[in-house]
Design a protein around this motif. Structure first.
Motif, PDB file in Angstrom:
ATOM      1  N   ARG A 179      24.396  -6.558  43.865  1.00 46.77           N
ATOM      2  CA  ARG A 179      25.065  -5.262  44.050  1.00 46.77           C
ATOM      3  C   ARG A 179      24.508  -4.181  43.127  1.00 46.77           C
ATOM      4  N   GLY A 180      23.519  -4.548  42.286  1.00 43.90           N
ATOM      5  CA  GLY A 180      22.886  -3.549  41.420  1.00 43.90           C
ATOM      6  C   GLY A 180      23.765  -3.111  40.264  1.00 43.90           C
ATOM      7  N   ALA A 181      24.580  -4.015  39.773  1.00 40.29           N
ATOM      8  CA  ALA A 181      25.468  -3.667  38.659  1.00 40.29           C
ATOM      9  C   ALA A 181      24.662  -3.598  37.365  1.00 40.29           C
ATOM     10  N   SER A 182      24.971  -2.601  36.554  1.00 45.04           N
ATOM     11  CA  SER A 182      24.263  -2.430  35.280  1.00 45.04           C
ATOM     12  C   SER A 182      25.138  -2.958  34.154  1.00 45.04           C
ATOM     13  N   THR A 183      25.290  -4.271  34.112  1.00 43.31           N
ATOM     14  CA  THR A 183      26.118  -4.893  33.079  1.00 43.31           C
ATOM     15  C   THR A 183      25.263  -5.209  31.855  1.00 43.31           C
ATOM     16  N   ASP A 184      25.926  -5.470  30.732  1.00 38.24           N
ATOM     17  CA  ASP A 184      25.195  -5.817  29.509  1.00 38.24           C
ATOM     18  C   ASP A 184      24.318  -7.041  29.742  1.00 38.24           C
ATOM     19  N   ARG A 185      24.835  -8.031  30.469  1.00 39.37           N
ATOM     20  CA  ARG A 185      24.090  -9.265  30.690  1.00 39.37           C
ATOM     21  C   ARG A 185      22.870  -9.016  31.577  1.00 39.37           C
ATOM     22  N   ARG A 223      21.195  -6.216  31.891  1.00 39.41           N
ATOM     23  CA  ARG A 223      20.190  -5.472  31.123  1.00 39.41           C
ATOM     24  C   ARG A 223      19.523  -6.362  30.074  1.00 39.41           C
ATOM     25  N   LYS A 224      20.340  -7.189  29.398  1.00 41.20           N
ATOM     26  CA  LYS A 224      19.797  -8.042  28.340  1.00 41.20           C
ATOM     27  C   LYS A 224      18.771  -9.033  28.885  1.00 41.20           C
TER      28      LYS A 224
END
Length: 658
Positions: free
Chosen positions: A491-497, A499-500
């Motif tokens: 879904r293209g979520a920009s979560t911390d995980r 990105r990390k």
């Protein structure tokens, strides 16, 4: 956050299982006169005396006089006549189908005492109470009795003064009990809940294995094995392990047409459960099943906080609390028990209006038996379940981590696959359920998929997107993740995980933004259910299966059912349905309620559940027909001689007052 089910407790120890007799136990000394005819009377605990002839001339006479029924139902007459003539029988009959009549009536017609093997003390107590209320000389032997009480029952048996004697399989493993039985005369041997003998079934109990020797120990005594749940394989195992090679087999329809089956997509299970309960008739009794003790406690607390009279039941509670909660459920109206599977088999309550599951059962057999505790009186009842992705992952993980060998794990997987097929079907649920037990049927018109046919859609492209993401993570980065993180990537979520871990650079990042999180969870759940995706390890990470390649190549079609979220609330789940009295014609309702109040007083005074006095169906018939004489009471179903004598005058007085 998406719902994650609590950790699973192993099936708890059942406090109602009987214990074997103590090592120093011995049967009472023989009377000088030896066994007597059944016409003798004693005042033993749980034994009704002086109320009927020693032996009924015909099965129909026993049925009418004792139970107040004019005719047998279904296969009952053939079974009873076969056993009365001395034949063995294997009986598969649904819960509420009248299995007990199949062995109780032969015991009343044949000379001697009917031995009933029952797995739970609670079930023994309830059945003996009901029999005594009908004037039958019934008793039990179990570990709840004081030594002098057991001794009186033993003497009554040896003297031929009992019609029916209930024992647990554990007690029959003791030589002392077998020697006691040899000193009396047995008319029939009935092994109830016979599916417990099957090691592939849903409720295996090793003490049942020894029951196969009863035929050699008591030659010439007809034996019955009875159960409400058995696949063809379990049916064969019952026959072999109980050594019934010449038995006649009676397989009734497993259909319970009065039960409406419904399975909803799990979103907020406790809120969904609350809406479902509030949609039930005012004062309806019900059972809610959960897998873990923690979930039981939390759910009961939540429901109680919402104004539902809910109480917990599991093996972690002390014995006094369990007994108190069970007693409330049996004796009071409108009580909802939230329980693990420790609760149910010993409950003979006929007016349970609903059974709900907030966790996925491990097998169709278990589900069928648990839902079958609703509507035993034949009146409308509902079986509801909330089922979600977490259930599938959890059950797969439990199988992988179980101690069983490969064959056992394979069988557990087959049981789960059948349960998932029932949940995911787009056809009639009843058809699917009956097909599991080898019975063909037409669409029922009384399940959620018949009443509101589910919409299907082509899930091939979403499935390919998901599987492609799993492949890329494994091949490019040697990584595996659970459903939540995969959905974030799609879904293209920009979560911390995200990105990390640098997953924004994956070619599949954001390609599934057209579906909601709940839609993706539905896709994953259905792929897992069909074996197109597998969950692995302690954390349920997702991996490809052998069948995944056909999906990726576009060779395997992937039709999916579209979940209908919030169906209960949109259908007016917050408003309760009419009560039992409201379902009667207006001119009969006041009398029905007056009879219920009278019944409650009688039950309270005697310390027994209300249905032991009269069932709701009998009260409805009384309210509708308004008999004006003792003779007229004989025409009311459920009123036999004993109950007419005990309650007739009082019932007529209540009717006359209205």
């Amino acid at each position: 956050m998406p719902y994650e089910p609590p950790p699973y407790d192993e099936p708890p120890f059942d406090p109602y299982l009987d214990a074997p007799p103590p090592d120093d136990w011995a049967p009472p000394a023989a009377d000088a006169s030896g066994p007597a005819r059944r016409s003798a009377r004693v005042a033993a605990p749980g034994v009704a005396s002086g109320v009927r002839p020693s032996v009924y001339a015909t099965p129909l006479e026993a049925l009418k006089t004792v139970y107040g029924y004019d005719a047998f139902r279904g296969d009952q007459r053939q079974i009873v006549e076969h056993v009365v003539s001395g034949g063995d029988a294997v009986v598969l009959m649904p819960t509420g189908g009248g299995k007990s009549v199949c062995y109780q009536v032969p015991a009343l017609v044949r000379e001697g005492t009917g031995l009933v093997v029952s797995p739970l003390i609670a079930l023994m107590h309830d059945q003996v109470d009901a029999l005594v209320a009908n004037g039958v000389r019934a008793a039990y032997l179990n570990s709840t009795q004081a030594p002098d009480e057991r001794a009186r029952v033993e003497r009554a048996y040896v003297a031929g003064e009992l019609d029916l004697l209930y024992v647990a399989p554990e007690r029959l493993n003791g030589e002392q009990t077998l020697r006691l039985l040899e000193r009396g005369t047995l008319s029939v041997i009935a092994i109830d809940e016979a599916h417990c003998v099957s090691q592939w079934g849903h409720d295996f109990r090793p003490d049942y294995l020894a029951l196969g020797g009863l035929g050699e120990r008591f030659p010439g005594v007809p034996r019955l094995a009875l159960t409400a749940t058995a696949t063809p394989e379990t049916h064969r195992e019952i026959t072999e392990r109980l050594r019934l090679p010449s038995a006649r087999h009676f397989v009734a329809s497993f259909d319970r047409p009065n039960i409406r089956y419904r399975i909803d997509a799990k979103t907020e299970p406790r809120r969904q459960l609350l809406d479902f309960i509030r949609s039930q008739p005012e004062g309806a009794a019900g059972i809610v099943y959960a897998l873990s003790r923690n979930s039981v406690e939390q759910t009961a607390t939540y429901l109680a906080g919402q104004g539902i009279d809910a109480i917990p039941y599991h093996a972690g509670l002390d014995a006094a609390t369990r007994a108190r909660h069970q007693s409330r459920f049996l004796r009071e109206d409108g009580v909802v028990v939230v329980a693990t599977i420790a609760f149910g088999m010993g409950i003979d309550k006929p007016d349970v209006r609903f059974v709900a599951h907030i966790d996925l059962p491990k097998s169709v057999e278990g589900y069928y038996q648990e839902t079958g505790r609703a509507g035993r009186d034949g009146l409308p009842a509902q079986a509801w379940m909330a089922y979600g992705l977490g259930d599938v992952v959890q059950q797969r993980r439990m199988i992988q981590q179980s101690d069983g060998d490969r064959a056992i794990q394979q069988r557990q997987g087959q049981h789960l696959d059948a349960m998932l097929a029932l949940c995911e079907t787009v056809g009639c649920r009843r058809q699917n359920l009956l097909a599991y037990f080898g019975q063909a049927s037409q669409p029922c018109g009384n399940c959620d998929t018949c009443l509101t046919p589910p919409e299907t859609w082509d899930g091939l492209v979403p499935a390919q997107k998901l599987l492609s993401t799993v492949v890329r993570l494994k091949r490019e980065r040697n990584q595996a993740f659970g459903a939540g993180h995969l959905i974030d990537i799609l879904r293209g979520a920009s979560t911390d995980r995200v990105r990390k871990l640098g997953h924004e650079s994956l070619t599949t990042y954001g390609i599934g933004a057209d579906l909601s999180e709940q839609d993706w969870r539905s896709v994953i759940r259905q792929l897992l259910a069909r074996g197109l995706l597998v969950a692995q390890g302690e954390y349920g990470t997702l991996a490809l299966s052998e069948a995944s390649g056909g999906v990726l190549r576009g060779e395997t079609p992937v039709p999916l059912r579209r979940d209908v979220i919030g169906r209960a609330s949109r259908s007016g789940g917050g408003a309760r349905k009419a009560s039992a009295a409201d379902q009667l014609a207006p001119q009969h309702r006041d009398l029905f309620e007056a009879l219920r109040a009278w019944r409650a007083d009688q039950a309270r005074e005697q310390g027994v559940p209300a249905y032991i006095v009269f069932g709701d169906a009998t009260l409805r018939a009384l309210a509708e027909h308004r008999p004006a004489s003792l003779e007229a009471l004989s025409g009311i179903s459920g009123i036999g001689e004993r109950k007419r004598e005990a309650y007739g005058a009082a019932v007529l007085a209540v009717i006359a007052a209205h």
